[in-house]
Design an enzyme around this catalytic site. Structure first.
Site, PDB file in Angstrom:
ATOM      1  N   ASP A 111       0.860  -1.182   0.000  1.00  0.00           N
ATOM      2  CA  ASP A 111       0.000   0.000   0.000  1.00  0.00           C
ATOM      3  C   ASP A 111       0.897   1.232   0.000  1.00  0.00           C
ATOM      4  O   ASP A 111       1.990   1.201   0.555  1.00  0.00           O
ATOM      5  CB  ASP A 111      -0.899   0.023   1.236  1.00  0.00           C
ATOM      6  CG  ASP A 111      -2.022  -0.996   1.165  1.00  0.00           C
ATOM      7  OD1 ASP A 111      -2.489  -1.300   0.057  1.00  0.00           O
ATOM      8  OD2 ASP A 111      -2.449  -1.471   2.231  1.00  0.00           O
ATOM      9  N   ASP A 126      -7.012  -1.122  -4.704  1.00  0.00           N
ATOM     10  CA  ASP A 126      -8.064  -0.662  -3.791  1.00  0.00           C
ATOM     11  C   ASP A 126      -8.915   0.419  -4.449  1.00  0.00           C
ATOM     12  O   ASP A 126     -10.148   0.414  -4.311  1.00  0.00           O
ATOM     13  CB  ASP A 126      -7.462  -0.119  -2.496  1.00  0.00           C
ATOM     14  CG  ASP A 126      -6.685  -1.163  -1.718  1.00  0.00           C
ATOM     15  OD1 ASP A 126      -6.999  -2.367  -1.850  1.00  0.00           O
ATOM     16  OD2 ASP A 126      -5.770  -0.772  -0.972  1.00  0.00           O
TER      17      ASP A 126
END
Length: 154
Positions: A111, A126
């Site tokens: 991330d 995402d």
């Protein structure tokens, strides 16, 4: 065809961006992109959204494969039709596969995208899943409206 192309494009952009982060940053490093609105921060998530279920990431990889299989099944059987639902399914499938690959290969998801003052950290997969869910809701609302409209004219 749009479903498969979009899923592949999302998967490639997601994996390319994660590769770039892993090669050019170290875990915990931050880089301003559009301060104060956007910065990158390299984080490795071994769980699910909002860092929940840490250590159980591989189970979510298997769940992602089931979700993609279901999307393909429903698409082949005609439940997913129209360009809005095709795009929704493509975004969701590409995002799910992108995070599943990370979980299966690395045991965690890379991330790096942080909006604003740090309300959460995410990646391209995402973002694609979120876009897909929004398009899915819009597509279902459109279909419902069309069904009601065609029913009322009978």
């Amino acid at each position: 065809m749009a479903f498969y192309m979009l899923a592949l494009i999302v998967l490639l952009i997601d994996q390319g961006s994660k590769w770039w982060i892993r090669v050019h940053m170290f875990v915990g490093e931050q880089r301003n992109v559009l301060a104060p609105y956007l910065h990158f921060e390299y984080y490795q998530n071994s769980g699910a959204a909002f860092s929940s279920f840490q250590g159980y990431g591989k189970w979510f990889a298997y769940l992602a494969v089931v979700v993609v299989a279901a999307l393909i099944y429903y698409r082949v059987n005609g439940a997913i039709r129209g360009w809005v639902l095709e795009l929704a399914a493509g975004f969701i499938a590409g995002g799910a596969l992108g995070n599943a690959l990370d979980r299966l290969i690395f045991g965690k998801v890379t991330d790096f995208i942080v909006w604003g003052s740090g309300s959460g950290i995410m990646n391209i997969a995402d973002l694609a899943i979120n876009a897909g869910v929004i398009l899915l809701i819009v597509g279902m609302l459109i279909r419902s409206w069309q069904d009601k409209r065609s029913y009322s004219f009978k």
